[in-house]
Design a protein around this motif. Structure first.
Motif, short mmCIF file in Angstrom:
data_model
loop_
_atom_site.label_atom_id
_atom_site.label_comp_id
_atom_site.label_asym_id
_atom_site.label_seq_id
_atom_site.Cartn_x
_atom_site.Cartn_y
_atom_site.Cartn_z
N GLU A 73 0.84 -1.20 0.00
CA GLU A 73 0.00 0.00 0.00
C GLU A 73 0.88 1.25 0.00
N GLU A 76 3.48 2.91 3.21
CA GLU A 76 4.09 1.94 4.12
C GLU A 76 5.42 1.45 3.53
N GLN A 80 6.71 -3.22 6.61
CA GLN A 80 5.39 -2.94 7.22
C GLN A 80 4.29 -3.63 6.42
N GLY A 81 4.42 -3.64 5.10
CA GLY A 81 3.43 -4.31 4.26
C GLY A 81 3.39 -5.80 4.54
N VAL A 83 4.21 -7.30 7.35
CA VAL A 83 3.59 -7.48 8.67
C VAL A 83 2.07 -7.33 8.57
N ARG A 84 1.63 -6.32 7.85
CA ARG A 84 0.19 -6.06 7.69
C ARG A 84 -0.51 -7.22 6.99
N GLU A 85 0.09 -7.71 5.91
CA GLU A 85 -0.52 -8.82 5.17
C GLU A 85 -0.64 -10.07 6.05
N LEU A 87 -0.95 -10.12 9.28
CA LEU A 87 -2.03 -9.86 10.23
C LEU A 87 -3.39 -10.02 9.55
N GLU A 88 -3.52 -9.51 8.33
CA GLU A 88 -4.82 -9.57 7.64
C GLU A 88 -5.18 -11.00 7.26
N ASN A 91 -4.20 -13.29 10.95
CA ASN A 91 -4.25 -12.71 12.30
C ASN A 91 -3.03 -13.12 13.12
N ARG A 93 0.96 -12.26 14.33
CA ARG A 93 1.89 -11.17 14.57
C ARG A 93 3.31 -11.66 14.33
#
Ligand SMILES: [Zn+2]
Length: 184
Positions: A73, A76, A80-81, A83-85, A87-88, A91, A93
Motif C-alpha cells: 500500500e 508503508e 510494514q506491508g 507485517v500487515r498482510e 495480520l490480515e 491474524n 503477529r
C-alpha cells in the motif's frame, strides 16, 4: 485504459515526446497515464522448525496454499506491508527479519518481495481471505497444492538453505509458462 482518470475524456495509446514506450495519453487534457509494475510483499513466518501457510479463500488459486503476501500500500515500507498482510490473512503477529527473495514476474508486471519473519506467538486464525492457516514442517508442506510458482520456488530455496545451515538472498525471474509445458 479507455478514459482519462483526470478529466474523463478518451485516451489514446501513443509515445509521448521524449519517451520511448507507448502510454495512455489524454486527448483533452494531455495527462500521461503511466503504468508500472506492482509490488507484492510478504513473509515466511517461522516458528521453531515450522512455517505458517495460508489456504486461499479468494481467486486466483482458491483453495491452494501460500505464504502471507499481498499488494504493498501507499505510505508503508515493504516490511510494514509484510507485517500487515500477515495480520490480515492469518491474524498472526510477526517480527520481520531479513529480506529473503525477490522474484520478477515481467509477464504479469509484478515483483514479489518476501522476507523471513519470526512469529511472536501462535495465537493465529484465518482472516477474511483465508480458509485455513496452519504451521507446517518441511515434510508436511502441501507441495502439490502451492498457489504460486514464486512461492513454490521460494520454499524450495528456503528448505535447501536450511539444510545447508545458511539462508542466502535469492533473486529470480519467473517467465511466462509455455503452453502445455511445465514452468520452471
Ligand atoms: Zn484528461
Amino acid at each position: 485504459m479507455k478514459f482519462c482518470s483526470n478529466c474523463g475524456a478518451p485516451v489514446t495509446l501513443k509515445i509521448p515526446p521524449g519517451d520511448s514506450l507507448p502510454r495512455h495519453v489524454c486527448d483533452a487534457c494531455n495527462a500521461i497515464h503511466y503504468q508500472n509494475p506492482r509490488l507484492i510483499v510478504g513473509c515466511i513466518p517461522e516458528w521453531e522448525d515450522r512455517i505458517l501457510l495460508c489456504r486461499r479463500a479468494i481467486e486466483p488459486r482458491y483453495g491452494l496454499w501460500t505464504v502471507p503476501a499481498g499488494f504493498m500500500e501507499n505510505g508503508e515500507t515493504t516490511a510494514q506491508g509484510a507485517v500487515r498482510e500477515t495480520l490480515e490473512e492469518a491474524n498472526a503477529r510477526v517480527e520481520v527479519a531479513s529480506l529473503y527473495a525477490i522474484y520478477n514476474i515481467p509477464h504479469i508486471n509484478q515483483v514479489y518481495m518476501l522476507f523471513r519473519a519470526r512469529l511472536l506467538d501462535i495465537d493465529f486464525h484465518p482472516g477474511a481471505e483465508t480458509l485455513e492457516a496452519r504451521l507446517f514442517t518441511e515434510r508436511e508442506v502441501p507441495w502439490e497444492e502451492i498457489a504460486f510458482l514464486s512461492v513454490r520456488n521460494t520454499l524450495d530455496h528456503y528448505y535447501a538453505d536450511r539444510r545447508g545451515g545458511e539462508f542466502k538472498f535469492h533473486l529470480g525471474t519467473i517467465e511466462r509458462p509455455r503452453p502445455g509445458g511445465r514452468a520452471s
